[in-house]
Design an enzyme around this catalytic site. Structure first.
Site, PDB file in Angstrom:
ATOM      1  N   GLY B 187       0.832  -1.210   0.000  1.00 11.48           N
ATOM      2  CA  GLY B 187       0.000   0.000   0.000  1.00 11.48           C
ATOM      3  C   GLY B 187       0.859   1.248   0.000  1.00 11.48           C
ATOM      4  O   GLY B 187       1.988   1.230  -0.473  1.00 11.48           O
ATOM      5  N   PRO B 189       3.083   4.580   1.388  1.00 10.82           N
ATOM      6  CA  PRO B 189       4.098   4.789   2.428  1.00 10.82           C
ATOM      7  C   PRO B 189       3.565   5.311   3.767  1.00 10.82           C
ATOM      8  O   PRO B 189       3.981   4.779   4.812  1.00 10.82           O
ATOM      9  CB  PRO B 189       5.067   5.792   1.772  1.00 10.82           C
ATOM     10  CG  PRO B 189       4.956   5.515   0.317  1.00 10.82           C
ATOM     11  CD  PRO B 189       3.522   5.136   0.083  1.00 10.82           C
ATOM     12  N   VAL B 191       0.796   4.776   5.235  1.00 12.70           N
ATOM     13  CA  VAL B 191       0.163   3.656   5.957  1.00 12.70           C
ATOM     14  C   VAL B 191       1.221   2.634   6.351  1.00 12.70           C
ATOM     15  O   VAL B 191       1.145   2.014   7.416  1.00 12.70           O
ATOM     16  CB  VAL B 191      -0.946   2.991   5.106  1.00 12.70           C
ATOM     17  CG1 VAL B 191      -1.658   1.921   5.911  1.00 12.70           C
ATOM     18  CG2 VAL B 191      -1.935   4.027   4.622  1.00 12.70           C
ATOM     19  N   GLY B 192       2.254   2.476   5.504  1.00 12.53           N
ATOM     20  CA  GLY B 192       3.365   1.586   5.841  1.00 12.53           C
ATOM     21  C   GLY B 192       3.974   1.957   7.177  1.00 12.53           C
ATOM     22  O   GLY B 192       4.306   1.088   7.991  1.00 12.53           O
ATOM     23  N   GLU B 209       5.500  -3.317   0.975  1.00 15.63           N
ATOM     24  CA  GLU B 209       5.619  -3.047  -0.463  1.00 15.63           C
ATOM     25  C   GLU B 209       4.888  -1.732  -0.698  1.00 15.63           C
ATOM     26  O   GLU B 209       3.658  -1.690  -0.701  1.00 15.63           O
ATOM     27  CB  GLU B 209       4.987  -4.200  -1.251  1.00 15.63           C
ATOM     28  CG  GLU B 209       5.717  -5.528  -1.073  1.00 15.63           C
ATOM     29  CD  GLU B 209       6.872  -5.702  -2.056  1.00 15.63           C
ATOM     30  OE1 GLU B 209       6.785  -5.167  -3.181  1.00 15.63           O
ATOM     31  OE2 GLU B 209       7.859  -6.367  -1.695  1.00 15.63           O
ATOM     32  N   CYS B 243       1.683   0.154  -9.046  1.00 13.54           N
ATOM     33  CA  CYS B 243       2.756   0.707  -8.215  1.00 13.54           C
ATOM     34  C   CYS B 243       4.084   0.822  -8.957  1.00 13.54           C
ATOM     35  O   CYS B 243       4.942   1.618  -8.578  1.00 13.54           O
ATOM     36  CB  CYS B 243       2.940  -0.132  -6.960  1.00 13.54           C
ATOM     37  SG  CYS B 243       3.157  -1.890  -7.301  1.00 13.54           S
TER      38      CYS B 243
END
Lengths: 453, 468
Positions: B187, B189, B191-192, B209, B243
């Site tokens: 998803g 960055p 949220v990463g 990822e 992506c």
């Protein structure tokens, strides 16, 4: 503190200059490190003696030898590790160049621990340099003599901007962790491991956490107790029990408990003589705080051997506790001291259940003549690493990854694995601009007939 | 904690050991294969409803590529599962030193909406292959696919060991309160960061990822027609919602001029004179994304396309010329069918431009001169790299797929997925005999003992002489 920003900024600028990338440069730095260890051996041993009361031969074999070995291995293998790795191609890529390139990550942070203060900063540093990174090293302030020495020596031998030293305690480390790094390798305890990972999350920085836990040691009834207990005694009481992969506690059938105690006692005499306190080979607890912590674990326990302490010199005698209750304090936290609890279990099933009920340990030990039993214990448990019929030794096999799992850590290093965690494996596909006809299959307008090709 | 029951149920199954035997893992993987075969039509329909995904694309990414990963895994699983024996030194010749591949336990896979089957299924293949139990959290944004997965996946997989959890941000937040043994997230960055922070509380290892702006450098020496086709294909696949799509082009003003008619021609070749009518061109996933993208059309000038239809969430395949670094289209990952061209004077400037920005997930360079392609490769950093094409490096399962820096951490595909979901445990099985060999390591320590240890444990540089 602006100081941290400046240090890390300088390392980053040095990395961006590109000079740490050529293999010749990295080899040169590694050679310089090797010179440093050889030329300053006396000073390093003196610092280890001052910090942990480690004797010369002990300190040499546990810290210096390991570092020299890692340096030799790394310099030997670096060209092959760093070379692009071609990979298997498929029909569509037959004519193309397809490989994995190993590239440096950037600026790496290495945070050391106090129990093996030299090797625990040097070994990660070696891997980080080999992979072409800039490195900021933060040794543990608890082992202050080694920290001071390393801070003095590194700039004398290595590129000052690329490889920077930061000293200090919690406030300095907290400040350091607000900076952006491209990888952080931390050795220490799980509580701080969480803090390091949370700080790394802000910058999406990958981490390798070498933590700890209670490493169980199961002794089967069917085994050579004398040999088993000698090996266990060695691993448990080395460095005064302050080893992340020391056998933390023993699990065995109650019928062999007293024999185990007898054997360990005999071995202790063999190793340290009648008066342990005067043996030059027995270390001390690193400081008052840890002394008090370990001492308090003895409260209410049945001491089968040892138990003597001396606060002034942070001395705790090699101690064995029997009939220990799983709920007692000594079974809650990692002991990290020369206290060995024996917990009774009636079967290997019970031992496995006991182990699996708890957090995954950094190391797991099992002693038995029965190969099937050993295989079973390994297969039905999880741990960072394992040694059967000995302790500690899996960590010295250069081609085995060294790291934890679950609460005992994430990621692994040593040898080739150090090079890999400090590198980015970049997938590379280089095609030709011609041969467009092959590509037409995938372009729209699409059709179901095309798909079945 | 609404999910505590589910997680502990899975954990109990995990502790029972049922996911360990190879036969079990193979059975579950084969069931996944049957899911893809049986539900192929439903998958094509659901993804079409969700984002107008053309069936050709859906088949390629959601079915074909997934089946490839399944087959690679099934073909190699026994090999991957084997203990890896390693070199030993003199003292350990009678011992056994090996690396075991242990499962982690209960893993969490969080998937995004753009390739909604592929991006949970391919990680799941590795998770199952490695012997784990898994909770799958598909994206609520691709709601038709989410419903399909929630309703049908459990018919194929062992419900004691694998579960699907649906919901949005609040549900995911609650789910993350639980302890997992691995978290795999695909998803954005920001949220990463949230995922990794939540994982830190339990010391859970993660693979993230993520994404970013994937630069695409086109040198002056190149076959313009082929470049235009390959770039257009990569950019407009899934209406740009990929992506690893080429996010923006870097080239000289002369090349921009040459590329424009070639791009126009490629677009027409692919989608006809009116892409809106082509069954091969997708739509934007939500109104919110559509509006976000429409706002980017003000950057530079619209050289190709630019038409939009709000009702259909249609944005035409668009090329923006003369875009400035300060324009809106250059501030965020585009994730739509818009290709900005930023003009630079030469390759060095392009490389500096790329290096001044966060490291991307993918990087593309086009040139007939392989030296130029290699220069761009060597002087930049990115998750992956493809010279003279777009997207294709991720279709090869022998290459690791993952980001670096802001574009992610960890990697997968093929064996790398299996490795991601397994703990590599260093094991040494020693002999109980030959105790005399151990004597040098025991106290009392002497110089003589030290000499012996040094000799047996040392690694000597080749070419240095040794007494042994």
């Amino acid at each position: 503190m602006e100081r941290m920003q400046q240090i890390v900024g300088r390392a980053r600028a040095a990395f961006n200059s590109g000079r740490s990338r050529p293999l010749e440069f990295r080899m040169q730095q590694l050679k310089a490190l090797e010179r440093m260890v050889q030329e300053k051996e006396k000073e390093i041993l003196a610092a280890l003696k001052a910090d942990l009361n480690k004797s010369g031969p002990n300190a040499y074999s546990h810290e210096i030898l390991g570092v020299l070995r890692e340096l030799a291995l790394t310099m030997e293998k670096l060209p092959s590790w760093a070379a692009p790795h071609p990979v298997k191609k498929d029909l569509l890529t037959m004519r193309d160049e397809v490989y994995i390139g190993y590239e440096p990550l950037g600026v790496v942070l290495v945070i050391g621990a106090w129990n093996y203060p030299f090797v625990l900063v040097m070994q990660p540093l070696i891997g980080a340099i080999a992979a072409g990174n800039a490195v900021v090293v933060k040794p543990s302030e608890v082992s202050e003599n080694t920290a001071r020495l390393v801070a003095e020596l590194l700039p004398q031998y290595l590129d000052k901007d690329l490889y920077a030293m930061v000293t200090g305690g919690v406030p300095e480390t907290t400040e350091l962790l607000t900076q952006r790094f491209d990888h952080i390798l931390y050795t220490g305890n799980s509580a701080v491991g969480k803090i390091v990972m949370a700080a790394a999350a802000k910058h999406l920085t990958p981490v390798t956490l070498e933590l700890g836990g209670k490493s169980p040691c199961y002794i089967d009834k069917d085994c050579d107790l004398a040999v088993a207990c000698r090996r266990i005694t060695w691993g448990k009481y080395m460095n005064c029990g302050q080893t992340c992969i020391a056998p933390d506690y023993i699990l065995c059938d109650p019928s062999i408990q007293s024999k185990v105690v007898e054997n360990i006692k005999a071995t202790l005499k063999e190793f340290y003589g009648e008066d342990v306190k005067s043996s030059p080979d027995y270390e001390r607890i690193v400081n008052q705080r840890h002394f008090k912590r370990v001492k308090s674990l003895l409260e209410g326990q049945k001491i089968a051997h040892g138990g003597e302490t001396d606060e002034a010199s942070c001395f705790i005698a090699p101690t064995i506790l029997t009939d220990v209750s799983p709920e007692s304090k000594v079974m809650e936290e990692e002991i990290f001291g020369p206290v060995l609890p024996i917990v009774s279990v009636k079967s290997v099933e019970e031992a496995i259940e006991f182990i699996n009920f708890r957090e995954k340990p950094l190391a797991l030990y099992v002693f038995s003549n029965n190969k099937q039993l050993i295989r079973r214990v390994i297969a039905e448990t999880s741990s960072g690493g394992t040694t059967a019929n000995d302790v500690i030794m899996h960590s010295v096999v250069p081609d085995l990854p060294f790291g934890g799992v679950g609460h005992s850590g994430m990621g692994a290093y040593h040898g080739r694995f150090s090079f890999e965690i400090f590198s980015h494996r970049r997938a590379c596909l280089i095609k030709d601009l011609r041969w467009e006809v092959v590509n037409k299959l995938r372009y729209p307008p699409g059709s179901m007939e095309m798909m079945h090709l | 904690n609404p999910y505590a029951g589910l997680v502990s149920h899975l954990r109990a199954s995990w502790l029972s050991g049922k996911t360990r035997p190879m036969e079990y893992r193979v059975a579950q993987l084969e069931a996944l294969g049957r899911f893809l075969d049986d539900k192929k039509q439903e998958i094509l329909e659901a993804t079409e409803l969700d984002m107008g995904k053309p069936s050709f694309e859906a088949f390629f990414s959601e079915i074909l590529l997934c089946k490839n990963e399944l087959n690679v895994t099934l073909n190699n699983l026994s090999q991957w599962m084997k203990d890896e024996h390693v070199d030993k030194n003199l003292v350990m010749q009678l011992d056994s030193a090996f690396i075991r591949k242990d499962p982690y336990g209960v893993v969490l896979i969080i998937a995004p909406w753009n390739y909604p089957i592929h991006l949970f299924l391919v990680p799941l293949i590795g998770a199952i292959a490695a012997g784990n139990c898994a909770i799958i959290k598909p994206s609520e944004i691709s709601k038709n696919t989410e419903r399909l997965v929630a309703e049908t996946l459990s018919c194929y997989l062992d419900s004691d060991c694998f579960a699907v959890v649906t919901g949005g941000v609040p549900e995911t937040t609650r789910l993350l309160e639980n302890k997992f043994d691995y978290i795999f997230f695909t998803g954005a960055p920001p949220v990463g960061r949230i995922i990794m922070t939540a994982a830190a509380k339990h010391l859970t290892p993660v693979t993230l990822e993520l994404g970013g702006k994937n630069p695409c450098y086109v040198s002056d020496t190149c076959d313009v027609t082929n470049v235009a086709r390959r770039v257009a294909w990569g950019r407009f696949f899934n209406a740009g919602q990929t992506c690893i799509a080429p996010d923006y082009l870097l080239c000289t003003i002369e090349m921009q001029e040459k590329l424009m008619p070639a791009l126009r021609e490629a677009i027409t070749e692919f989608f006809g004179p009116n892409p809106r009518e082509s069954p091969d061109f997708g739509r934007i996933i939500t109104d919110k994304q559509f509006q976000r993208l429409r706002a980017l059309l003000g950057s530079g000038r619209v050289a190709i396309g630019g038409q939009t239809d709000e009702a259909e969430r249609y944005i035409a395949p668009t090329v923006l010329a003369d875009v400035l670094p300060s324009d809106p289209a250059m501030q965020e990952e585009i994730f739509g069918p818009i290709l900005p061209i930023v003009v630079i004077s030469n390759m060095d400037e392009a490389i500096d431009f790329i290096n001044a920005r966060p490291r991307p997930l993918a990087l593309y360079a086009f040139s007939c001169d392989s030296k130029i392609v290699n220069q761009v490769l060597e002087r930049t950093s990115s998750g992956g790299f493809c010279g003279n094409d777009t997207l294709m490096h991720v279709t090869l399962s022998s290459l690791p797929f993952g980001g670096i820096g802001n574009s992610g951490l960890g990697k997968y595909h093929g064996k790398f997925t299996f490795n991601t979901f397994s703990h590599h445990r260093g094991c040494l099985h020693r002999n109980m005999g030959l105790e005399t060999l151990n004597t040098p390591r025991y106290p009392p320590y002497t110089q003589q003992k030290l000499g012996l240890i040094t000799t047996t444990f040392e690694v000597k540089r080749r070419g240095t002489c040794t007494l042994l």
